[in-house]
Design a protein around this motif. Structure first.
Motif, mmCIF file in Angstrom:
data_model
loop_
_atom_site.group_PDB
_atom_site.id
_atom_site.type_symbol
_atom_site.label_atom_id
_atom_site.label_comp_id
_atom_site.label_asym_id
_atom_site.label_seq_id
_atom_site.Cartn_x
_atom_site.Cartn_y
_atom_site.Cartn_z
ATOM 1 N N VAL A 1 0.807 -1.228 0.000
ATOM 2 C CA VAL A 1 0.000 0.000 0.000
ATOM 3 C C VAL A 1 0.839 1.277 0.000
ATOM 4 N N TYR A 2 1.841 1.349 0.836
ATOM 5 C CA TYR A 2 2.546 2.621 1.053
ATOM 6 C C TYR A 2 3.250 3.194 -0.178
ATOM 7 N N PRO A 3 3.838 2.372 -1.051
ATOM 8 C CA PRO A 3 4.483 2.958 -2.237
ATOM 9 C C PRO A 3 3.526 3.740 -3.146
ATOM 10 N N LYS A 4 2.230 3.548 -3.001
ATOM 11 C CA LYS A 4 1.254 4.308 -3.789
ATOM 12 C C LYS A 4 1.105 5.733 -3.257
ATOM 13 N N TYR A 5 1.558 5.972 -2.023
ATOM 14 C CA TYR A 5 1.365 7.267 -1.363
ATOM 15 C C TYR A 5 2.674 7.963 -0.998
ATOM 16 N N TYR A 6 3.713 7.190 -0.796
ATOM 17 C CA TYR A 6 4.981 7.717 -0.301
ATOM 18 C C TYR A 6 6.145 7.265 -1.185
ATOM 19 N N PRO A 7 7.280 8.003 -1.109
ATOM 20 C CA PRO A 7 8.499 7.501 -1.766
ATOM 21 C C PRO A 7 8.924 6.170 -1.136
ATOM 22 N N GLN A 8 9.672 5.379 -1.866
ATOM 23 C CA GLN A 8 10.113 4.070 -1.379
ATOM 24 C C GLN A 8 10.847 4.170 -0.047
ATOM 25 N N ALA A 9 11.619 5.228 0.149
ATOM 26 C CA ALA A 9 12.365 5.389 1.402
ATOM 27 C C ALA A 9 11.430 5.485 2.603
ATOM 28 N N VAL A 10 10.259 6.064 2.420
ATOM 29 C CA VAL A 10 9.286 6.152 3.522
ATOM 30 C C VAL A 10 8.694 4.775 3.804
ATOM 31 N N ALA A 11 8.371 4.029 2.745
ATOM 32 C CA ALA A 11 7.878 2.658 2.943
ATOM 33 C C ALA A 11 8.928 1.828 3.662
ATOM 34 N N ASP A 12 10.195 2.004 3.303
ATOM 35 C CA ASP A 12 11.284 1.288 3.978
ATOM 36 C C ASP A 12 11.355 1.663 5.455
ATOM 37 N N PHE A 13 11.158 2.949 5.753
ATOM 38 C CA PHE A 13 11.165 3.415 7.145
ATOM 39 C C PHE A 13 10.049 2.726 7.945
ATOM 40 N N PHE A 14 8.827 2.700 7.390
ATOM 41 C CA PHE A 14 7.712 2.046 8.085
ATOM 42 C C PHE A 14 8.012 0.571 8.321
ATOM 43 N N ALA A 15 8.551 -0.086 7.314
ATOM 44 C CA ALA A 15 8.873 -1.512 7.448
ATOM 45 C C ALA A 15 9.898 -1.726 8.561
ATOM 46 N N MET A 16 10.899 -0.867 8.633
ATOM 47 C CA MET A 16 11.916 -0.978 9.673
ATOM 48 C C MET A 16 11.337 -0.637 11.055
ATOM 49 N N PHE A 17 10.505 0.408 11.093
ATOM 50 C CA PHE A 17 9.922 0.852 12.359
ATOM 51 C C PHE A 17 9.061 -0.239 12.989
ATOM 52 N N HIS A 18 8.344 -0.981 12.162
ATOM 53 C CA HIS A 18 7.471 -2.056 12.650
ATOM 54 C C HIS A 18 8.160 -3.403 12.508
ATOM 55 N N SER A 19 9.356 -3.496 13.048
ATOM 56 C CA SER A 19 10.141 -4.729 12.960
ATOM 57 C C SER A 19 9.539 -5.830 13.845
ATOM 58 N N LYS A 20 9.942 -7.056 13.569
ATOM 59 C CA LYS A 20 9.484 -8.190 14.385
ATOM 60 C C LYS A 20 9.914 -8.020 15.839
ATOM 61 N N ASP A 21 11.119 -7.520 16.075
ATOM 62 C CA ASP A 21 11.589 -7.315 17.457
ATOM 63 C C ASP A 21 10.720 -6.308 18.202
ATOM 64 N N ARG A 22 10.371 -5.222 17.521
ATOM 65 C CA ARG A 22 9.526 -4.210 18.158
ATOM 66 C C ARG A 22 8.131 -4.770 18.439
ATOM 67 N N ILE A 23 7.602 -5.519 17.498
ATOM 68 C CA ILE A 23 6.283 -6.147 17.689
ATOM 69 C C ILE A 23 6.342 -7.135 18.854
ATOM 70 N N SER A 24 7.404 -7.935 18.924
ATOM 71 C CA SER A 24 7.565 -8.898 20.023
ATOM 72 C C SER A 24 7.573 -8.189 21.369
ATOM 73 N N GLN A 25 8.308 -7.081 21.448
ATOM 74 C CA GLN A 25 8.364 -6.331 22.707
ATOM 75 C C GLN A 25 6.987 -5.787 23.083
ATOM 76 N N ASP A 26 6.260 -5.254 22.105
ATOM 77 C CA ASP A 26 4.918 -4.727 22.372
ATOM 78 C C ASP A 26 3.962 -5.846 22.804
ATOM 79 N N ILE A 27 4.118 -7.035 22.240
ATOM 80 C CA ILE A 27 3.290 -8.172 22.669
ATOM 81 C C ILE A 27 3.582 -8.493 24.126
ATOM 82 N N LEU A 28 4.854 -8.544 24.496
ATOM 83 C CA LEU A 28 5.225 -8.827 25.885
ATOM 84 C C LEU A 28 4.647 -7.801 26.844
ATOM 85 N N GLU A 29 4.512 -6.560 26.390
ATOM 86 C CA GLU A 29 3.951 -5.490 27.222
ATOM 87 C C GLU A 29 2.430 -5.446 27.157
#
Length: 196
Positions: A69-97
């Motif tokens: 979805v995001y490449p339709k609205y943002y430059p690829q670098a922004v889509a890459d940022f979102f993908a990195m921001f929502h990493s599996k490690d970050r999701i795992s930590q949020d699940i634990l919390e």
């Protein structure tokens, strides 16, 4: 194999098998029944807190949605940022919390949303399930949780999601932007909704 065969004569066998299986297998059997057009099939939909074993599946859901979805609205670098921001490690930590919820359809995670106090984050629905009301369902459930302790919900809305949130009664309170990789700019809205 039964799903791929397309043979409806397996439906009674699946129904009998479902009665003796554990929940996860039952949900998978129901999915096969649906694909075969079983008249007795009713989809099972649930919205529950994510367990720690769900991190990989949630991460894959988020990554697929961002990459589609995001490449339709943002430059690829922004889509890459979102993908990195929502990493599996970050999701795992949020699940634990205890911050992450999932929407399951026939046992498969098709959507997710997270809460931090009154702040709604990481609301994603797989692209093939978008436009069917699942995102609104997730938001309704998250708002019920927020209402227990707060009188408003707040979120950061990406460009693809602004109109969706407006339809749910959210109002923009500020426009924000930030530079990410390669000089690309991420533009987003801070939105809120009063919960009465």
């Amino acid at each position: 194999m039964i799903r791929n065969s397309g043979k409806r004569e397996f439906i009674p066998l699946l129904e009998a098998w479902k009665k003796v299986e554990v929940r996860k297998v039952r949900e998978r059997i129901e999915s096969v029944q649906k694909s075969l057009g079983s008249p007795a099939y009713e989809p099972t939909v649930s919205f529950v807190k994510a367990g720690k074993t769900s991190a990989r599946e949630i991460s894959e859901l988020v990554q697929k949605t961002v990459r589609t979805v995001y490449p339709k609205y943002y430059p690829q670098a922004v889509a890459d940022f979102f993908a990195m921001f929502h990493s599996k490690d970050r999701i795992s930590q949020d699940i634990l919390e205890g911050k992450v919820w999932v929407l399951r359809l026939d046992g498969r995670i098709i959507g997710t949303g997270s809460l931090e106090e009154e702040h709604v984050t990481r609301v994603y629905v797989l692209p093939e399930f978008q436009g069917k009301g699942y995102g609104a369902w997730i938001m309704g459930e998250l708002e019920k949780e927020i209402r227990k302790h707060h009188d408003r919900a707040v979120l950061d809305a990406s460009l693809p999601a602004c109109c969706f949130y407006e339809k749910l009664g959210y109002k923009t309170v500020s426009h924000q932007s930030m530079s990410v990789f390669d000089g690309a700019v991420l533009v987003y809205e801070i939105m809120e909704k009063r919960l009465h």
